[in-house]
Design a protein around this motif. Structure first.
Motif, PDB file in Angstrom:
ATOM      1  N   HIS A  66      13.285 -70.700  71.667  1.00 56.30           N
ATOM      2  CA  HIS A  66      12.104 -71.554  71.490  1.00 56.30           C
ATOM      3  C   HIS A  66      12.067 -72.675  72.521  1.00 56.30           C
ATOM      4  O   HIS A  66      12.767 -73.673  72.406  1.00 56.30           O
ATOM      5  N   PHE A  67      11.222 -72.468  73.556  1.00 59.33           N
ATOM      6  CA  PHE A  67      10.979 -73.473  74.584  1.00 59.33           C
ATOM      7  C   PHE A  67       9.623 -74.165  74.405  1.00 59.33           C
ATOM      8  O   PHE A  67       9.395 -75.222  74.990  1.00 59.33           O
ATOM      9  N   ALA A  68       8.708 -73.573  73.653  1.00 61.79           N
ATOM     10  CA  ALA A  68       7.324 -74.051  73.600  1.00 61.79           C
ATOM     11  C   ALA A  68       7.218 -75.469  73.049  1.00 61.79           C
ATOM     12  O   ALA A  68       7.907 -75.844  72.101  1.00 61.79           O
ATOM     13  N   ALA A  69       6.327 -76.242  73.657  1.00 62.79           N
ATOM     14  CA  ALA A  69       5.980 -77.589  73.196  1.00 62.79           C
ATOM     15  C   ALA A  69       4.578 -77.896  73.695  1.00 62.79           C
ATOM     16  O   ALA A  69       4.129 -77.324  74.692  1.00 62.79           O
ATOM     17  N   GLN A  70       3.898 -78.783  73.010  1.00 60.91           N
ATOM     18  CA  GLN A  70       2.550 -79.162  73.449  1.00 60.91           C
ATOM     19  C   GLN A  70       2.596 -79.779  74.841  1.00 60.91           C
ATOM     20  O   GLN A  70       1.802 -79.459  75.699  1.00 60.91           O
ATOM     21  N   ASN A  71       3.517 -80.684  75.058  1.00 59.03           N
ATOM     22  CA  ASN A  71       3.767 -81.272  76.367  1.00 59.03           C
ATOM     23  C   ASN A  71       5.284 -81.327  76.502  1.00 59.03           C
ATOM     24  O   ASN A  71       5.925 -82.173  75.890  1.00 59.03           O
ATOM     25  N   PRO A  72       5.878 -80.425  77.275  1.00 61.75           N
ATOM     26  CA  PRO A  72       7.339 -80.319  77.313  1.00 61.75           C
ATOM     27  C   PRO A  72       8.012 -81.323  78.248  1.00 61.75           C
ATOM     28  O   PRO A  72       9.062 -81.036  78.807  1.00 61.75           O
ATOM     29  N   TYR A  73       7.420 -82.500  78.388  1.00 60.62           N
ATOM     30  CA  TYR A  73       7.977 -83.498  79.295  1.00 60.62           C
ATOM     31  C   TYR A  73       8.123 -84.841  78.585  1.00 60.62           C
ATOM     32  O   TYR A  73       7.404 -85.113  77.621  1.00 60.62           O
ATOM     33  N   PRO A  74       9.018 -85.673  79.074  1.00 61.45           N
ATOM     34  CA  PRO A  74       9.266 -86.967  78.417  1.00 61.45           C
ATOM     35  C   PRO A  74       8.058 -87.895  78.336  1.00 61.45           C
ATOM     36  O   PRO A  74       8.089 -88.857  77.586  1.00 61.45           O
ATOM     37  N   ASP A  75       6.981 -87.627  79.062  1.00 62.93           N
ATOM     38  CA  ASP A  75       5.803 -88.486  78.974  1.00 62.93           C
ATOM     39  C   ASP A  75       4.839 -88.044  77.867  1.00 62.93           C
ATOM     40  O   ASP A  75       3.707 -88.513  77.800  1.00 62.93           O
ATOM     41  N   ALA A  76       5.294 -87.185  76.964  1.00 68.07           N
ATOM     42  CA  ALA A  76       4.459 -86.720  75.858  1.00 68.07           C
ATOM     43  C   ALA A  76       4.010 -87.914  75.002  1.00 68.07           C
ATOM     44  O   ALA A  76       4.768 -88.844  74.761  1.00 68.07           O
ATOM     45  N   THR A  77       2.764 -87.842  74.554  1.00 63.15           N
ATOM     46  CA  THR A  77       2.228 -88.868  73.660  1.00 63.15           C
ATOM     47  C   THR A  77       2.655 -88.553  72.223  1.00 63.15           C
ATOM     48  O   THR A  77       3.179 -87.464  71.934  1.00 63.15           O
ATOM     49  N   TRP A  78       2.369 -89.486  71.308  1.00 60.20           N
ATOM     50  CA  TRP A  78       2.654 -89.205  69.900  1.00 60.20           C
ATOM     51  C   TRP A  78       1.802 -88.037  69.411  1.00 60.20           C
ATOM     52  O   TRP A  78       2.258 -87.231  68.601  1.00 60.20           O
ATOM     53  N   GLN A  79       0.569 -87.892  69.910  1.00 60.60           N
ATOM     54  CA  GLN A  79      -0.273 -86.746  69.524  1.00 60.60           C
ATOM     55  C   GLN A  79       0.335 -85.440  70.026  1.00 60.60           C
ATOM     56  O   GLN A  79       0.369 -84.443  69.296  1.00 60.60           O
ATOM     57  N   ASP A  80       0.815 -85.437  71.280  1.00 62.10           N
ATOM     58  CA  ASP A  80       1.497 -84.252  71.813  1.00 62.10           C
ATOM     59  C   ASP A  80       2.694 -83.899  70.938  1.00 62.10           C
ATOM     60  O   ASP A  80       2.936 -82.731  70.621  1.00 62.10           O
ATOM     61  N   SER A  81       3.441 -84.912  70.583  1.00 64.42           N
ATOM     62  CA  SER A  81       4.665 -84.682  69.811  1.00 64.42           C
ATOM     63  C   SER A  81       4.366 -84.166  68.410  1.00 64.42           C
ATOM     64  O   SER A  81       5.089 -83.324  67.890  1.00 64.42           O
ATOM     65  N   ALA A  82       3.283 -84.652  67.797  1.00 63.15           N
ATOM     66  CA  ALA A  82       2.878 -84.122  66.487  1.00 63.15           C
ATOM     67  C   ALA A  82       2.543 -82.638  66.600  1.00 63.15           C
ATOM     68  O   ALA A  82       2.929 -81.835  65.735  1.00 63.15           O
TER      69      ALA A  82
END
Length: 181
Positions: A66-82
């Protein structure tokens, strides 16, 4: 006893690590199913934020990476992280439901990144140890200010969910979290 399948599912398969791991498994003769939110050559397009048709690809799989993420970078917003929390939850729950033997989760060193913010100099720094509590977030300036706390918190959630589901499944699905970075 039947021989276990050599079938792996890679989420976030179009990214850097997914592409490299796909090539590795193909050389080993594994059957590989690639899931990503972008359509590509031999990649199945799937919105992992919601349960759906994509779950069928996990049936008979030996391993999910499992590599998938909404934004797979440290600059992800709280919305991306949700959204990343939704993605991880859906993938992990589907893996348990489909009786996948093992799930490998790409976490991040940013789960411990807050320790970098303690004002410790290199000469005073001590090594991180497995018994230390997570301390999500890394703050940096490169060329813009970045706060990795939302990204790191989503990764920590994935680690905790993996641990809970491993116990709940009584070991039928094992989880490995790798802190990459």
């Amino acid at each position: 006893a039947s021989k276990r399948s050599r079938r792996v599912v890679i989420t976030g398969a179009s990214g850097n690590l997914g592409t490299k791991l796909n090539a590795h498994f193909k050389k080993k003769g594994w059957e590989v199913f690639l899931l990503d939110n972008t359509k590509g050559s031999r990649v199945f397009c799937a919105d992992l934020r919601i349960a759906g048709d994509w779950e069928r690809y996990l049936e008979g799989a030996d391993t999910v990476v499992h590599f998938a993420a909404q934004n797979p970078y440290p600059d992800a917003t709280w919305q991306d992280s949700a959204s990343s929390v939704d993605i991880t939850s859906n993938v992990f729950l589907a893996a348990v439901e489909k009786k996948v033997r093992r799930v490998v989760f790409a976490s991040s060193n940013h789960v411990m990144g807050g320790y970098k913010e303690e004002g410790v100099t290199v000469d005073e720094a001590t090594a991180l140890t497995p018994d230390m509590a997570p301390f999500p977030g890394t703050k940096a300036t490169y060329p813009v200010d970045v706060d990795a706390t939302p990204y790191a918190t989503a990764k920590l959630f994935g680690e905790r969910l993996a641990r809970a589901l491993g116990v709940l499944s009584r070991g039928k699905t094992s989880f490995i979290s790798l802190r990459i970075g």
